[in-house]
Enzyme design. Structure first.
Site, PDB file in Angstrom:
ATOM      1  N   SER A 226       0.899  -1.308  -0.007  1.00 25.84           N
ATOM      2  CA  SER A 226       0.113  -0.079  -0.045  1.00 25.84           C
ATOM      3  C   SER A 226       1.007   1.152   0.000  1.00 25.84           C
ATOM      4  O   SER A 226       0.417   2.213  -0.661  1.00 25.84           O
ATOM      5  CB  SER A 226      -1.132   0.136   1.368  1.00 25.84           C
ATOM      6  OG  SER A 226      -0.192  -0.273   2.439  1.00 25.84           O
TER       7      SER A 226
ATOM      8  N   MET B 278      16.589  -5.058   5.003  1.00 24.94           N
ATOM      9  CA  MET B 278      16.976  -6.160   5.891  1.00 24.94           C
ATOM     10  C   MET B 278      17.552  -7.462   5.079  1.00 24.94           C
ATOM     11  O   MET B 278      17.509  -7.166   4.067  1.00 24.94           O
ATOM     12  CB  MET B 278      15.289  -6.510   6.132  1.00 24.94           C
ATOM     13  CG  MET B 278      14.532  -5.465   6.785  1.00 24.94           C
ATOM     14  SD  MET B 278      12.560  -5.886   6.631  1.00 24.94           S
ATOM     15  CE  MET B 278      12.521  -5.821   5.027  1.00 24.94           C
TER      16      MET B 278
ATOM     17  N   ASP C 250      -1.211  -8.187  11.520  1.00 18.18           N
ATOM     18  CA  ASP C 250      -1.349  -8.608  10.254  1.00 18.18           C
ATOM     19  C   ASP C 250      -1.153  -9.872  10.116  1.00 18.18           C
ATOM     20  O   ASP C 250      -0.043 -10.087   9.884  1.00 18.18           O
ATOM     21  CB  ASP C 250      -0.623  -7.424   9.123  1.00 18.18           C
ATOM     22  CG  ASP C 250      -1.153  -7.854   7.779  1.00 18.18           C
ATOM     23  OD1 ASP C 250      -1.789  -8.874   7.538  1.00 18.18           O
ATOM     24  OD2 ASP C 250      -0.533  -7.209   6.915  1.00 18.18           O
TER      25      ASP C 250
ATOM     26  N   ASN D 244       2.724 -12.812   4.926  1.00 12.61           N
ATOM     27  CA  ASN D 244       3.659 -12.281   6.252  1.00 12.61           C
ATOM     28  C   ASN D 244       4.417 -13.774   7.026  1.00 12.61           C
ATOM     29  O   ASN D 244       5.039 -13.569   8.074  1.00 12.61           O
ATOM     30  CB  ASN D 244       3.055 -11.283   7.375  1.00 12.61           C
ATOM     31  CG  ASN D 244       2.713 -10.214   6.307  1.00 12.61           C
ATOM     32  OD1 ASN D 244       3.351  -9.625   5.564  1.00 12.61           O
ATOM     33  ND2 ASN D 244       1.652  -9.581   6.981  1.00 12.61           N
TER      34      ASN D 244
ATOM     35  N   ASP E 126       6.813  -8.454   7.815  1.00 11.14           N
ATOM     36  CA  ASP E 126       6.104  -7.226   7.776  1.00 11.14           C
ATOM     37  C   ASP E 126       5.725  -6.735   9.380  1.00 11.14           C
ATOM     38  O   ASP E 126       4.706  -7.305   9.686  1.00 11.14           O
ATOM     39  CB  ASP E 126       5.148  -7.284   7.036  1.00 11.14           C
ATOM     40  CG  ASP E 126       4.230  -6.066   6.563  1.00 11.14           C
ATOM     41  OD1 ASP E 126       4.582  -4.978   7.260  1.00 11.14           O
ATOM     42  OD2 ASP E 126       3.464  -5.818   5.582  1.00 11.14           O
TER      43      ASP E 126
END
Length: 459
Positions: free
Chosen positions: A103, A208, A251, A256, A270
């Site tokens: 997003s 990361m 989430d 994820n 995430d």
């Protein structure tokens, strides 16, 4: 629906007509406010389950699935601004073709000179400045096309969407959450989280290490013992986040979670939507869970009021329906022995109950935002365990967390506060001595070899 509108009546959701073509037009308009539209839709879904018209849900899904990638030149300009004009010297390889778009940003694969593989999340330019106006515009658009029930006051959800988007747009805060989860999971070889590369992390660029697991759904074909072990670990982790740490990655999107076949390691991704829950808040959730498991109606009503689900002056029918929904949500913990998520079809039943609660009662109370994010966490987890066809002893996992206080389960390590994380200034000449720790997973395809978009940097 159109005839009813012409007569000055508001059609019911069941009668409201929105064609697939119009839904696509709506999705195109919402795509211009991509981050805001996805967040508002997400919050509405958390509150209303299947209350949204199917076409609107599909339009929002289309946003999640469509790839809106930044042009190559824009990516280069953003990295010049974040790292300096000679940033390429630090890399052996950098892929300008993103592996995933979300997003508020997109993820790129790269490799340092020492061979360390990276996942680099780059924020879309200007996203922070447009959050408030975009959320307001999404709310106005949904009201304009009458896709939101008039009885539903979703202004608190719009305010929460703004707050959450601003938080997720701070990549330094997410880096801090990564550090805190790594600290709490230290020594637990069942899990891995990405390691932040601090010199290459800024408020708009999160760098990361790369994790090499497979999609969590691939576990669906594994032996039942493997599936159940992974499901039990994930459920226990969710309990530790909520009741032990007060630090919840809210989430539970399948993307994820990854799974490394070689050793069964679960890899977590995430942390932008991580929320903190103070001890007193966790205690009322604990009381509600315990009362529901025990079947204590009076204690359950008191705890539900303390959480914010109901109030004393709510209509009795609403209170009764809400408590029934909460009992159903805690069903897995009420069962002695193994709970079969696949055959129980719990997520579907909860959705149907929520539709009845919202559509057939004129009274509606939206729970507090922190509760909605727990709905998101729990709902996503139930869907994942259903996909894995898990059979686990939920009650045995839950009960140790329902004692007084924090159950003595808080880890002794001092937490690394999100606000304390800041990248080091400047870039070192080489990264050979950088401690990379456990690597990060890129959610989709492998690093592309397209010569035009993947830059192999020469020695």
């Amino acid at each position: 629906g159109a005839r009813q509108l012409g007569q000055g009546k508001r059609p019911s959701l069941g009668d409201l007509l929105i064609t697939t073509e119009n839904a696509h037009r709506l999705a195109d308009r919402l795509s211009e406010m991509r981050g805001a539209a996805m967040k508002v839709g997400q919050l509405l879904s958390m509150e209303s389950g299947e209350l949204l018209p199917r076409e609107l849900s599909e339009a929002l899904s289309r946003l999640r699935e469509s790839a809106h990638f930044m042009p190559l030149g824009q990516v280069g300009w953003l990295l010049d601004r974040a790292w300096g004009a000679d940033w390429q010297k630090q890399f052996r390889r950098f892929s300008f073709t993103p592996l995933a778009a979300a997003s508020i940003g997109q993820v790129h694969a790269a490799e340092l000179r020492d061979g360390t593989r990276l996942a680099i999340k780059i924020q879309y330019p200007g996203i922070r400045k447009s959050i408030d106006s975009d959320v307001d515009n999404v709310g106005a658009l949904l009201r304009l096309v009458r896709l939101i029930p008039r009885e539903l006051d979703f202004r608190p959800l719009l305010a929460e969407a703004k707050r959450q988007l601003h938080a997720e747009a701070d990549y330094l805060q997410e880096a801090g959450f990564l550090h805190r989860f790594a600290d709490r999971l230290a020594g637990d070889t069942r899990f891995a989280v990405p390691t932040v590369i601090e010199p290459l992390t800024t408020p708009e660029v999160l760098t990361m290490t790369y994790l090499d697991g497979e999609p969590i759904e691939s576990l669906g074909e594994a032996a039942s013992s493997v599936r159940n072990a992974a499901a039990g670990a994930l459920f226990e982790l969710a309990l530790r986040e909520m009741f032990d740490w007060g630090l919840v990655q809210t989430d539970s999107n399948f993307a994820n979670f990854r799974y490394r076949v070689a050793d069964g390691q679960l890899q977590l991704l995430d942390f932008g939507a991580t929320r903190e829950y103070p001890a007193e808040r966790r205690q009322v959730f604990r009381a509600l869970m315990r009362a529901s498991i025990d079947g204590d109606e009076a204690a359950m009503a008191r705890a539900a009021a303390a959480v914010g689900y109901i109030a004393e002056d709510d209509p009795p029918a609403h209170q009764t329906s809400t408590l029934a929904l909460l009992r159903a949500a805690t069903e897995p913990a009420q069962i002695e022995g193994s709970y079969d998520f696949a055959s129980a079809d719990l997520a579907v039943r909860l959705g149907e109950m929520l539709v009845r609660l919202r559509l057939h009662e004129r009274f509606s109370r939206i729970p507090p935002p922190d509760v909605l994010f727990l709905h998101r966490k729990l709902g996503g987890l139930y869907l994942l365990l259903t996909r894995l066809r898990a059979r686990i002893e939920v009650r045995a996992l839950v009960m140790p967390f329902l004692g007084a206080g924090d159950n003595g389960l808080v880890r002794p390590q001092a937490p690394v506060e999100a606000s304390s994380f800041r990248p080091t200034s400047g870039l070192p000449a080489a990264f050979d001595e950088m401690a990379t720790g456990r690597p990060n997973v890129l959610p989709q395809k492998a690093v592309p070899d397209d010569a035009g978009l993947s830059l192999a940097l020469q020695e």
